[in-house]
Design a protein around this motif. Structure first.
Motif, PDB file in Angstrom:
ATOM      1  N   THR A   1      40.857 -17.945  12.733  1.00  0.00           N
ATOM      2  CA  THR A   1      40.696 -16.853  13.692  1.00  0.00           C
ATOM      3  C   THR A   1      39.241 -16.405  13.777  1.00  0.00           C
ATOM      4  O   THR A   1      38.710 -16.175  14.862  1.00  0.00           O
ATOM      5  N   LYS A   2      38.617 -16.280  12.633  1.00  0.00           N
ATOM      6  CA  LYS A   2      37.228 -15.822  12.604  1.00  0.00           C
ATOM      7  C   LYS A   2      36.327 -16.835  13.321  1.00  0.00           C
ATOM      8  O   LYS A   2      35.446 -16.454  14.086  1.00  0.00           O
TER       9      LYS A   2
ATOM     10  N   LEU B   1      37.257 -18.930  15.605  1.00  0.00           N
ATOM     11  CA  LEU B   1      37.590 -18.877  17.024  1.00  0.00           C
ATOM     12  C   LEU B   1      36.869 -17.717  17.715  1.00  0.00           C
ATOM     13  O   LEU B   1      36.272 -17.887  18.785  1.00  0.00           O
ATOM     14  N   ALA B   2      36.914 -16.529  17.099  1.00  0.00           N
ATOM     15  CA  ALA B   2      36.256 -15.367  17.688  1.00  0.00           C
ATOM     16  C   ALA B   2      34.762 -15.632  17.844  1.00  0.00           C
ATOM     17  O   ALA B   2      34.167 -15.320  18.881  1.00  0.00           O
ATOM     18  N   SER B   3      34.176 -16.254  16.841  1.00  0.00           N
ATOM     19  CA  SER B   3      32.737 -16.490  16.901  1.00  0.00           C
ATOM     20  C   SER B   3      32.397 -17.534  17.970  1.00  0.00           C
ATOM     21  O   SER B   3      31.362 -17.454  18.618  1.00  0.00           O
ATOM     22  N   VAL B   4      33.292 -18.500  18.170  1.00  0.00           N
ATOM     23  CA  VAL B   4      33.058 -19.484  19.230  1.00  0.00           C
ATOM     24  C   VAL B   4      33.169 -18.805  20.595  1.00  0.00           C
ATOM     25  O   VAL B   4      32.358 -19.033  21.492  1.00  0.00           O
TER      26      VAL B   4
END
Lengths: 412, 313, 299
Positions: free
Chosen positions: A67-68, A70-73
């Motif tokens: 998740t982390k 993904l959020a950063s992408v």
């Protein structure tokens, strides 16, 4: 020479050489005192050898790393390199979440890795991930229990019929209560799908876009498991499982199970908690005794460059080193089986040798991109058949229909 | 209390306007924060619910399709809604009852208040993964606290619930867990109970009302605004609940047999495992509407039982 | 049913009414009963906590012994020391303390301020705004998480504490709602009197309503402190440097995917919760005092 002038000159030299110093962010889920020293050692080794490409390691807990990342992408501000679940690399590739490594030269190193692992990162002919570690499952059996039951401890089961016959001999009851259960296919770490693949047929086609969960093989396998289930009884199996501990109270170590399907690294667990235990380790038995590409299965971790990183070239250089030379250190100290062939062959423990021999029979099931959560439909079918007396064919047909519906929904 | 400073009234503004102006001043922090940090993401998710947004590669307009799929084609949507409804119906009233009971007991003149209060707050402090293992032991069919208790009262071995291993018992287990966690909520009621004027009870006693009657006619009405707050926030939280599923099923997939597939869990899976953020957003807005409807009903009902001592209409 | 308060008549002092022998006995019985119930519930609540302590004192091999043992022999007290050094907990304690203190102070101030506006002042659009505020609490955070992350990333806040701390200065739906409800139970006589005397609303909020609401404010404070102290997903999402991590993230150091060092995790979890227990225990009087509106205001 005055220090300041010296600094300016070295800076000038560095920039003319094109070697501007970069710092790479590297995320992985290794933080425990067991893992930490090794990962620190690997990073230090790299950083000493590459003053211009410094790597900063950050521990990100396992349950949140996807998740982390993904959020950063999504925010276009990702880390440069991450260690991430092997089964879902292709989905991320299809969603533009990771970087095409073929453009950076990844295809050149393909042959250095086990093929079953390399392909987990291949999407539409291009490579999006480098495999790092994996494992493979084996059948472990208790030699003392074999002797006690009049079985030959030098020879583990090779076929499904062997399994059943041996298990019957290994079962031990006092009154209605089981002291020892010889074997149960859904205990340990293999699963229904594992058995279907073990029987020679995948639950998906090669593209992993079309489900095949209701094949004749799957129905036969489910009925075979039901046979086991009916022999012991659902309730008995559930309460028996509730009594499993771990460590020295692991069901196999404590003698509650005569045989168990477990990953290759389980040998290390046995060495730690039951150093004197007299056990055997064999390939997973198959219906006929013949082995194939899916006789056993494994999971593991890939290394990816999340999409949108600032330094793809440097990140790739590090990632490539990490899955090769880094994996060498990792495998030696952590007992995880590396995807890099040369690193795996460098370790000669019996378990490692069995693992490398078993790679050609080990299937790494890649998550289907249009139905990554299809497993719940299969679990439901299995439960209905085992606990609710639904016909195996019907239950698996239903699962197939549902999964097809999900795929159709997700393709739109 | 010292005397308030006297300020000359500003000319040109009536009392009403002055009050309104102050009203805006007081809610301004929330309004600014809402506009800066919340409204954008909220509206974005509303927009996303009409697209096939997958976070990283696409966001094409698909009209009502996500909503149609949910309602018309997706059995797991209904399954998860049913699970969540079950959980909400049982956990919210029970949670409020537990909190109220503890608060009322603590409001009695019993010794050891400080220790009791601290103990009852423990469930709020104990969170995270450590508690996960705990509950696995508590509900272990063979040696767990719950089944040992049931055995002690004579439940036969073969009828003992298998709890997390049995789709019929996994949700009741989670409701029991929720009551444990709800104990910490006593603090909300205790704060309110302490505000109930003592003289009310004294006069009621003079009138001959017994303790139970006093509880119903004085305590409950006087703290009803806080109970109402717990009803609304409890409903909201229960409708979004899904953490428990992580305890029950290996890997938190909602097992056994989707019996703990809560709405929130299904939404999470849809958003972050399937990367269907468009559909997940549609689910979120459906839930928002459901919650709002229930809240509106509660609001209507509250007019009959919630009593505001210091209301400004 | 519209509830009207029974009109108080005479205020007797000392013991509640009807100090006859039977009613005294009844009262005593009731207290004993209450005490027994409290002890019973306490045991149920303590059971899991004691189990944690027991696990924290076990050796690696003992954690999953079956049937489970309650009293580990010998107790592994060094687990607490090992756990403390299993992650940079000293640093994380400092981080978490600062983080929790700032958020708690901001939350108490901002929420009570806004709640006062919603509870005690009349202005156009108030009820609509209040409804919107409640609705903002009802949208599941997971669908606003990514856009919010992108927003904070654009502001350049990712990797710092700003996304975790700044929003608390702007009031949250949950505690504003709670305090509004509480303020609505506070009678208006005092504030009306102050208003007539020409006091500003700011003054009334700070000097009249806030002191009366001490138990409620203390409740907000302890819940916020505890919630922030134990928050995990937010800090993990926004912090990118191990040096900035919080205690709950630190606890994850004991987990490797499927493997967990339970005895260390339990020991560390107990150590991590101790400060909150201590604070709660120490500041108890604020939960029960301050609400002196009985008698003086009413009657």
């Amino acid at each position: 020479m005055k220090p300041r002038l010296f600094l300016i000159m070295t800076a000038a030299l560095a920039s003319t050489a094109g070697a501007q110093k970069v710092t790479l962010d590297f995320w992985a889920h290794w933080g425990s005192e067991q893992r930490r020293p090794t990962i620190n050692k690997i990073i230090d080794t790299w950083n000493k050898a590459h003053p211009d490409i410094q790597v900063k390691y950050t521990f990100v807990p396992f349950d949140q790393i996807q998740t982390k990342t993904l959020a950063s992408v999504a925010a276009k501000n990702p880390p440069d390199v991450v260690v991430i679940d092997i089964r879902t690399s292709r989905i991320r590739a299809s969603k533009n979440q990771n970087t095409d490594l073929s453009k950076l030269g990844a295809d050149k190193v393909k042959e250095q890795f086990y093929a079953n692992l390399w392909t987990t990162g291949t999407y539409k002919g291009d490579q999006y991930a480098l495999p790092f570690v994996t494992e493979s499952r084996f059948l472990y059996y208790n030699k003392d229990a074999f002797k006690e039951a009049g079985l030959n401890p030098g020879k583990g089961p090779a076929t499904w019929d062997d399994l059943m016959a041996y298990a019957k001999k290994l079962d031990k009851k006092s009154g209605p209560i089981y002291q020892r259960i010889g074997f149960y296919p859904l205990y340990g770490n293999f699963g229904f799908e594992g058995w279907v693949q073990n029987a020679g047929e995948d639950t998906w086609d090669d593209s992993r876009d079309n489900p095949n969960v209701n094949s004749a093989t799957a129905v036969r396998t489910l009925n075979w498991i039901k046979e086991w289930n009916d022999r012991y009884g659902s309730r008995t199996l559930t309460s028996f499982k509730a009594s499993f501990g771990s460590g020295t109270q692991d069901p196999f170590i404590s003698g509650k199970l005569g045989m168990i399907a477990e990953a290759g690294t389980y040998a290390a667990t046995l060495a730690k908690y039951a150093p004197g235990m007299n056990y055997g380790m064999v390939r997973m038995p198959t219906p006929t005794g013949q082995t194939g590409a899916m006789t056993s299965w494994g999971g593991g971790f890939n290394v990816e460059l999340p999409a949108g990183g600032q330094h793809p070239k440097e990140a790739y250089a590090f990632a490539k080193w990490f899955v090769t030379e880094g994996a060498r250190i990792w495998a030696k100290e952590q007992n995880d089986f590396p995807a890099y062939k040369s690193a795996s062959l460098g370790i000669t423990s019996p378990a490692f040798r069995m693992m490398s021999a078993n790679m050609k029979n080990t299937f790494v099931s890649v998550s289907p991109q249009y139905a990554p959560t299809y497993g719940t439909y299969i679990d439901k079918a299995v439960d209905e058949v085992l606990n609710r007396d639904v016909d195996a064919k019907k239950a698996l047909d239903d699962a197939q229909t549902q999964i097809k519906r999900v795929i159709e929904e997700n393709r739109r | 209390m010292s005397a308030p400073p006297v300020r000359p009234r500003r000319r040109g503004l009536g009392i009403r306007q002055r009050e309104a102006l102050w009203g805006f001043v007081f809610v301004a922090p929330w309004l600014v924060g809402f506009l800066a940090f919340t409204v954008g993401p909220m509206l974005f998710s509303l927009y996303a619910s009409f697209t096939n947004y997958d976070i990283t590669s696409r966001a094409d307009w698909v009209g009502l399709r996500n909503y149609q799929t949910l309602v018309g084609e997706d059995p797991r949507f209904w399954k998860s809604l049913g699970n969540t409804a079950y959980y909400t119906v049982f956990s919210v009233p029970l949670g409020i009852a537990v909190g109220l009971l503890i608060a009322s007991l603590l409001n009695q003149d019993v010794p050891g208040q400080r220790v009791f209060r601290t103990v009852f707050f423990l469930p709020k402090i104990l969170t995270g993964v450590a508690v996960l293992l705990l509950w696995l032991w508590v509900f272990n069919p063979e040696v767990g606290l719950v089944n040992n208790g049931l055995r002690a009262v004579g439940v036969p071995e073969n009828s003992l619930p298998l709890w997390f291993q049995d789709p019929a018992w996994s949700k009741p287990a989670l409701v029991i867990m929720s009551m444990w966690s709800a104990a910490g909520g006593f603090l909300f009621y205790l704060a309110a109970l302490r505000g109930v004027p003592k003289d009310l009870y004294e006069s009621a006693q003079l009138d001959g009302a017994n303790s139970w009657r006093q509880f119903l006619t004085i305590t409950i009405p006087m703290i009803s605004p806080v109970i109402f707050f717990k009803v609304i926030t409890g409903l909201t939280a229960a409708l979004q609940y899904w953490e428990g599923a992580l305890v029950v099923s290996e890997g938190g997939k909602g097992g056994p047999v989707d019996s703990t597939l809560f709405y929130g869990l299904y939404m999470w899976e849809t958003a972050f495992t399937e990367f269907r953020m468009g559909k997940a957003s549609a689910m979120a807005w459906v839930l928002l509407v459901i919650t709002l409807v229930i809240t509106a009903v509660q609001l209507q009902l509250s007019k009959r039982w919630v009593y505001y001592e210091g209301e400004t209409k | 049913m519209s509830l009207s308060r029974p009109t108080p008549t005479v205020k007797p002092s000392g013991l509640p009414v009807g100090s006859t022998a039977t009613s005294r006995a009844l009262l005593l019985l009731w207290r004993v009963l209450a005490l027994a119930l409290l002890v019973g519930i306490s045991l149920l609540i303590l059971y899991p906590a004691l189990w944690m302590l027991s696990t924290a004192l076990k050796s690696d091999a003992q954690v999953f012994t079956y049937p489970p043992v309650w009293i580990p022999s010998p107790p592994q007290w060094h687990n607490f020391v090992d756990a403390w050094y299993g992650a940079p907990f000293t640093r994380y304690t400092i981080n978490t303390t600062l983080y929790a203190l700032v958020v708690t102070a901001a939350t108490v101030l901002a929420n009570s301020f806004v709640a006062y506006g919603f509870a005690k002042l009349r202005f156009p659009g108030r009820d609509v705004m209040f409804a919107v505020m409640l609705a903002s609490m009802m949208i599941p955070g997971m669908v606003t998480m990514i856009p919010q992350y992108i927003l904070f990333s654009k502001l350049g806040w990712v990797g710092t504490y700003l996304p975790l701390v700044v929003p608390s200065f702007f009031a949250s739906a949950f505690f504003t709602f709670m305090l509004r409800q509480y303020f609505l139970t506070v009678p208006n006589e005092l504030s009306e009197a102050a208003r007539v005397d020409g006091a500003s609303e700011l003054w009334i909020w700070w000097r009249v309503v806030m002191p009366l609401a001490t138990p409620a404010l203390a409740t907000v404070a302890i819940f916020t402190f505890d919630g922030t102290w134990n928050s995990y997903v937010g800090p993990l999402l926004y912090l990118n440097d191990e040096k900035l991590y919080t205690l709950q993230v630190g606890l994850q150091f004991f987990r490797n995917g499927s493997q967990t060092q339970w005895q260390h995790l339990m020991a560390a979890s107990l150590l991590v919760m101790l400060p909150v227990v201590a604070i709660f225990f120490a500041f108890q009087k604020y939960f029960v005092e301050g609400a002196s509106l009985s008698g003086s205001v009413k009657g």
